[in-house]
Design a protein around this motif. Structure first.
Motif, short mmCIF file in Angstrom:
data_model
loop_
_atom_site.label_atom_id
_atom_site.label_comp_id
_atom_site.label_asym_id
_atom_site.label_seq_id
_atom_site.Cartn_x
_atom_site.Cartn_y
_atom_site.Cartn_z
N ASP A 91 0.49 -1.35 0.11
CA ASP A 91 -0.39 -0.21 -0.28
C ASP A 91 0.98 1.62 -0.23
O ASP A 91 1.65 2.08 0.86
CB ASP A 91 -1.48 0.31 1.26
CG ASP A 91 -2.03 1.11 1.03
OD1 ASP A 91 -1.91 1.98 0.42
OD2 ASP A 91 -2.54 1.56 2.24
N SER A 118 -2.71 -6.11 -3.29
CA SER A 118 -0.97 -4.98 -2.27
C SER A 118 -1.46 -6.25 -0.92
O SER A 118 -2.70 -6.26 -1.06
CB SER A 118 -2.33 -3.58 -1.94
OG SER A 118 -1.32 -2.94 -0.87
N HIS A 147 -6.22 -5.89 -2.51
CA HIS A 147 -5.63 -5.68 -0.61
C HIS A 147 -6.19 -7.44 -0.30
O HIS A 147 -6.91 -7.72 0.01
CB HIS A 147 -6.88 -4.76 -0.22
CG HIS A 147 -5.80 -3.41 -0.47
ND1 HIS A 147 -7.27 -2.39 -1.44
CD2 HIS A 147 -5.38 -2.67 0.05
CE1 HIS A 147 -6.39 -1.33 -1.42
NE2 HIS A 147 -4.86 -1.48 -0.71
N ASP A 181 -4.60 -8.25 2.64
CA ASP A 181 -3.75 -8.19 3.62
C ASP A 181 -4.57 -8.45 5.01
O ASP A 181 -4.71 -7.39 6.53
CB ASP A 181 -3.73 -6.34 4.45
CG ASP A 181 -4.49 -5.46 3.92
OD1 ASP A 181 -6.17 -5.96 3.78
OD2 ASP A 181 -4.78 -4.29 3.96
N HIS A 189 -6.42 -2.38 5.18
CA HIS A 189 -6.22 -1.45 4.62
C HIS A 189 -7.31 -0.45 5.04
O HIS A 189 -7.99 0.81 5.02
CB HIS A 189 -6.21 -1.74 3.02
CG HIS A 189 -7.30 -2.61 2.69
ND1 HIS A 189 -7.85 -3.68 2.84
CD2 HIS A 189 -8.50 -1.54 1.86
CE1 HIS A 189 -8.74 -3.96 2.57
NE2 HIS A 189 -9.20 -2.89 1.32
#
Length: 256
Positions: free
Chosen positions: A147, A187, A246, A248, A252
């Motif tokens: 990110d 990401s 994403h 993650d 985020h």
């Protein structure tokens, strides 16, 4: 039938078996793809050894994305093994940890910054264009980012390079979309790869994910990221390009 059955995929930038690129190659093979991997220089011998740990030992190509001779010869090198590519994975990044990372942002010298930008951002364009003669409408390019919408402790000039990578992917999506080639990024949250271990203070980033990821986060598990990459390489995202997915744990999307 696997998600990538019959597809030919080049994963550029595979070094260790702890790398995201290695995990992508493994999942892609498990999903039916014929995989080629690449590296260069002293790391090439390591790549050839770890290639034997994949379910099917892949072809290993020599490719330095900063060497125009290598880029110019990529299509011919690939054609020695397969006649086309359905997907390309950009798993390539470098920033000198001694001068650019770990709180050294204000002192980072231009020569090292320029190298980081070329290897980590510009190379997405270089690699894509080198592989483009092998790619037909419906093909997919997927890169890996961290990110870059905010600043992070320790990440410094690599964060700037990733911002360049993210912008590069959007422009590639714009210009290659009319030819039916999709360009997207994944990401990932912080993962304990060799590259991450070279970043002074990277453990500070890992600690953030421990308490703020709604789904939790295992920084030793590359498979969720690899699965997202393979999904974007597949035919299940035919109208998605210029996107950043994403993986993650939901970090985020959370506040303090």
């Amino acid at each position: 039938m696997g998600l990538l059955e019959g597809k030919r995929i080049l994963v550029a930038g595979v070094t260790m078996d702890s790398s995201i690129g290695f995990a992508v190659a493994k999942v892609a093979q498990e999903q039916g793809a014929e995989v080629l991997i690449s590296n260069f220089g002293r790391a090439l011998s390591i790549t050839r050894r770890i290639a034997k740990r994949l379910p099917v030992e892949p072809v290993v190509l020599e490719l330095d994305v900063t060497d125009q001779t290598h880029l110019d010869g990529l299509a011919d090198q690939v054609r020695e093994h397969v006649d086309s590519l359905d997907g390309v994975v950009h798993s390539i990044a470098f920033g000198n940890p001694e001068t650019l990372l770990g709180g050294k942002f204000l002192d980072g010298p231009w020569d090292d910054v320029a190298q980081a930008l070329q290897v980590s951002a510009y190379s997405l364009k270089s690699l894509t264009m080198a592989a483009k003669p092998l790619m037909a409408p419906g093909s997919s390019v997927v890169g890996l980012t961290f990110d870059a919408t905010v600043s992070w402790p320790a990440y410094d000039w690599m964060g700037v390079a990733k911002a360049g990578l993210e912008s590069t992917s959007r422009y590639l999506a714009r210009y290659l979309g009319p030819e039916g080639i999709r360009v997207n990024l994944v990401s990932a949250g912080p993962l304990r790869t060799i590259a991450a271990k070279a970043i002074p203070g990277f453990s500070d980033l890992e600690d953030l994910w421990t308490t703020r990821s709604p789904l939790g986060w295992d920084n030793t598990d590359q498979e969720p990221t690899a699965k997202a990459v393979c999904a974007l390489l597949s035919d299940f995202f035919p109208a998605t390009t210029g996107e950043i997915v994403h993986v993650d744990g939901g970090f985020h999307a959370t506040g303090a």
